[in-house]
Design a protein around this motif. Sequence first.
Motif, PDB file in Angstrom:
ATOM      1  N   LEU A   1      14.961  43.682  -0.610  1.00  0.00           N
ATOM      2  CA  LEU A   1      14.207  43.810   0.653  1.00  0.00           C
ATOM      3  C   LEU A   1      14.662  45.072   1.403  1.00  0.00           C
ATOM      4  CD1 LEU A   1      14.292  40.088   1.887  1.00  0.00           C
ATOM      5  CD2 LEU A   1      12.539  41.218   0.505  1.00  0.00           C
ATOM      6  N   SER A   2      14.581  46.199   0.735  1.00  0.00           N
ATOM      7  CA  SER A   2      15.102  47.445   1.299  1.00  0.00           C
ATOM      8  C   SER A   2      14.338  47.910   2.542  1.00  0.00           C
ATOM      9  CB  SER A   2      15.102  48.541   0.237  1.00  0.00           C
ATOM     10  OG  SER A   2      13.788  48.725  -0.276  1.00  0.00           O
ATOM     11  N   ASP A   3      13.134  47.411   2.758  1.00  0.00           N
ATOM     12  CA  ASP A   3      12.356  47.780   3.947  1.00  0.00           C
ATOM     13  C   ASP A   3      12.776  46.986   5.181  1.00  0.00           C
ATOM     14  OD1 ASP A   3      10.956  49.450   2.285  1.00  0.00           O
ATOM     15  OD2 ASP A   3       9.205  48.151   2.123  1.00  0.00           O
ATOM     16  N   TYR A   4      13.710  46.083   5.015  1.00  0.00           N
ATOM     17  CA  TYR A   4      14.131  45.199   6.098  1.00  0.00           C
ATOM     18  C   TYR A   4      15.594  45.444   6.457  1.00  0.00           C
ATOM     19  CZ  TYR A   4       9.936  42.449   5.066  1.00  0.00           C
ATOM     20  OH  TYR A   4       8.648  42.041   4.878  1.00  0.00           O
ATOM     21  N   GLU A   5      15.892  45.204   7.711  1.00  0.00           N
ATOM     22  CA  GLU A   5      17.287  45.141   8.141  1.00  0.00           C
ATOM     23  C   GLU A   5      17.728  43.701   7.897  1.00  0.00           C
ATOM     24  OE1 GLU A   5      19.768  45.171  12.306  1.00  0.00           O
ATOM     25  OE2 GLU A   5      17.977  46.435  12.174  1.00  0.00           O
ATOM     26  N   CYS A   6      18.761  43.521   7.116  1.00  0.00           N
ATOM     27  CA  CYS A   6      19.179  42.177   6.726  1.00  0.00           C
ATOM     28  C   CYS A   6      20.529  41.826   7.334  1.00  0.00           C
ATOM     29  CB  CYS A   6      19.261  42.066   5.209  1.00  0.00           C
ATOM     30  SG  CYS A   6      17.674  42.294   4.379  1.00  0.00           S
ATOM     31  N   GLU A   7      20.638  40.562   7.712  1.00  0.00           N
ATOM     32  CA  GLU A   7      21.878  40.030   8.269  1.00  0.00           C
ATOM     33  C   GLU A   7      22.244  38.779   7.468  1.00  0.00           C
ATOM     34  OE1 GLU A   7      23.038  38.125  12.533  1.00  0.00           O
ATOM     35  OE2 GLU A   7      21.716  39.873  12.550  1.00  0.00           O
ATOM     36  N   LEU A   8      23.529  38.617   7.196  1.00  0.00           N
ATOM     37  CA  LEU A   8      24.013  37.508   6.379  1.00  0.00           C
ATOM     38  C   LEU A   8      24.976  36.663   7.200  1.00  0.00           C
ATOM     39  CD1 LEU A   8      23.975  36.553   3.351  1.00  0.00           C
ATOM     40  CD2 LEU A   8      25.970  37.983   3.019  1.00  0.00           C
ATOM     41  N   GLN A   9      24.731  35.335   7.233  1.00  0.00           N
ATOM     42  CA  GLN A   9      25.604  34.430   7.990  1.00  0.00           C
ATOM     43  C   GLN A   9      25.913  33.192   7.160  1.00  0.00           C
ATOM     44  OE1 GLN A   9      24.132  33.217  11.816  1.00  0.00           O
ATOM     45  NE2 GLN A   9      23.594  35.288  12.428  1.00  0.00           N
ATOM     46  N   ASN A  10      27.152  32.753   7.248  1.00  0.00           N
ATOM     47  CA  ASN A  10      27.579  31.527   6.586  1.00  0.00           C
ATOM     48  C   ASN A  10      27.120  30.346   7.441  1.00  0.00           C
ATOM     49  OD1 ASN A  10      28.984  29.275   5.579  1.00  0.00           O
ATOM     50  ND2 ASN A  10      30.746  30.526   5.005  1.00  0.00           N
ATOM     51  N   LEU A  11      26.294  29.514   6.873  1.00  0.00           N
ATOM     52  CA  LEU A  11      25.758  28.354   7.583  1.00  0.00           C
ATOM     53  C   LEU A  11      26.856  27.383   8.002  1.00  0.00           C
ATOM     54  CD1 LEU A  11      22.996  27.152   8.408  1.00  0.00           C
ATOM     55  CD2 LEU A  11      22.979  25.964   6.244  1.00  0.00           C
ATOM     56  N   ASN A  12      27.943  27.365   7.265  1.00  0.00           N
ATOM     57  CA  ASN A  12      29.043  26.465   7.590  1.00  0.00           C
ATOM     58  C   ASN A  12      29.889  26.971   8.755  1.00  0.00           C
ATOM     59  OD1 ASN A  12      28.411  24.591   5.548  1.00  0.00           O
ATOM     60  ND2 ASN A  12      29.421  25.883   4.040  1.00  0.00           N
ATOM     61  N   GLU A  13      29.709  28.231   9.128  1.00  0.00           N
ATOM     62  CA  GLU A  13      30.488  28.797  10.222  1.00  0.00           C
ATOM     63  C   GLU A  13      29.689  28.990  11.500  1.00  0.00           C
ATOM     64  OE1 GLU A  13      32.127  32.422   8.691  1.00  0.00           O
ATOM     65  OE2 GLU A  13      33.352  31.378   7.214  1.00  0.00           O
ATOM     66  N   ASN A  14      28.380  29.122  11.369  1.00  0.00           N
ATOM     67  CA  ASN A  14      27.562  29.400  12.541  1.00  0.00           C
ATOM     68  C   ASN A  14      26.249  28.633  12.450  1.00  0.00           C
ATOM     69  OD1 ASN A  14      26.236  30.401  14.728  1.00  0.00           O
ATOM     70  ND2 ASN A  14      26.130  32.506  14.007  1.00  0.00           N
ATOM     71  N   GLY A  15      26.059  27.695  13.327  1.00  0.00           N
ATOM     72  CA  GLY A  15      24.832  26.912  13.312  1.00  0.00           C
ATOM     73  C   GLY A  15      23.826  27.327  14.361  1.00  0.00           C
ATOM     74  N   ASP A  16      24.167  28.325  15.192  1.00  0.00           N
ATOM     75  CA  ASP A  16      23.266  28.762  16.254  1.00  0.00           C
ATOM     76  C   ASP A  16      22.508  30.007  15.809  1.00  0.00           C
ATOM     77  OD1 ASP A  16      24.122  26.733  17.988  1.00  0.00           O
ATOM     78  OD2 ASP A  16      25.808  27.954  18.675  1.00  0.00           O
ATOM     79  N   VAL A  17      21.185  29.902  15.800  1.00  0.00           N
ATOM     80  CA  VAL A  17      20.345  31.000  15.353  1.00  0.00           C
ATOM     81  C   VAL A  17      19.196  31.171  16.334  1.00  0.00           C
ATOM     82  CG1 VAL A  17      18.754  31.760  13.546  1.00  0.00           C
ATOM     83  CG2 VAL A  17      20.888  30.630  12.924  1.00  0.00           C
ATOM     84  N   ASP A  18      18.952  32.415  16.727  1.00  0.00           N
ATOM     85  CA  ASP A  18      17.772  32.763  17.522  1.00  0.00           C
ATOM     86  C   ASP A  18      16.707  33.228  16.534  1.00  0.00           C
ATOM     87  OD1 ASP A  18      15.809  33.666  19.202  1.00  0.00           O
ATOM     88  OD2 ASP A  18      17.015  35.299  20.063  1.00  0.00           O
ATOM     89  N   PHE A  19      15.873  32.318  16.101  1.00  0.00           N
ATOM     90  CA  PHE A  19      14.858  32.617  15.089  1.00  0.00           C
ATOM     91  C   PHE A  19      13.913  33.717  15.542  1.00  0.00           C
ATOM     92  CE2 PHE A  19      16.404  28.614  13.574  1.00  0.00           C
ATOM     93  CZ  PHE A  19      16.138  28.569  12.223  1.00  0.00           C
ATOM     94  N   SER A  20      13.682  33.827  16.847  1.00  0.00           N
ATOM     95  CA  SER A  20      12.733  34.824  17.353  1.00  0.00           C
ATOM     96  C   SER A  20      13.232  36.253  17.146  1.00  0.00           C
ATOM     97  CB  SER A  20      12.451  34.576  18.837  1.00  0.00           C
ATOM     98  OG  SER A  20      13.608  34.820  19.616  1.00  0.00           O
TER      99      SER A  20
END
Length: 175
Positions: A26-45
């Motif tokens: 997905l080279s056209d996208y800025e990607c972020e990686l998060q461990n679900l076991n460490e961070n459960g708060d996500v701003d989907f917007s």
Amino acid sequence: MKKVLFLYATTDGQTVKICQYIQNELSDYECELQNLNENGDVDFSAYEKVVIGASIRYGHLSKNLYRFIEKNLEALNTYKVAFFCVNLTARKEDQGKDTPEGSVYMRTFLKKSPWTPKLQGVFAGALRYPQYKFIDRVMIQLIMKMTGGETDSSKEIEYTNWDKVTKYAQSIKEM
């Protein structure tokens, strides 16, 4: 630039490796990686798309995955979210166990979860005997013996079909 969030729950690292592979696709996208076991708060917007990957260990997905789904069900149903699971049974591609329809783990997930992902994937994981603790190595050997898999504890085998992961990444672009 468009953003994609990757959330993962992994035991031995193959799920995060698959996430990183998809990120490269997905080279056209800025990607972020998060461990679900460490961070459960996500701003989907804040993201155009979200990809969740989770591994099976002893027949089960992470309890944190189910907690995350319950906490974020409305957002999961509103935004563009893909899901994939990683397991060793998916190595049996000739039996269709690498598809959402043929994977007992994906079917179980869909029964247990209040969320049905629009895009689903199932990928074979990796067998890393030398890295396992003694009890895990013995248990996984037993499971592999029962399922006709590799039992040589000196071996590391990556079963992931990277061509299939590439096609899944293309589907993420199109969703």
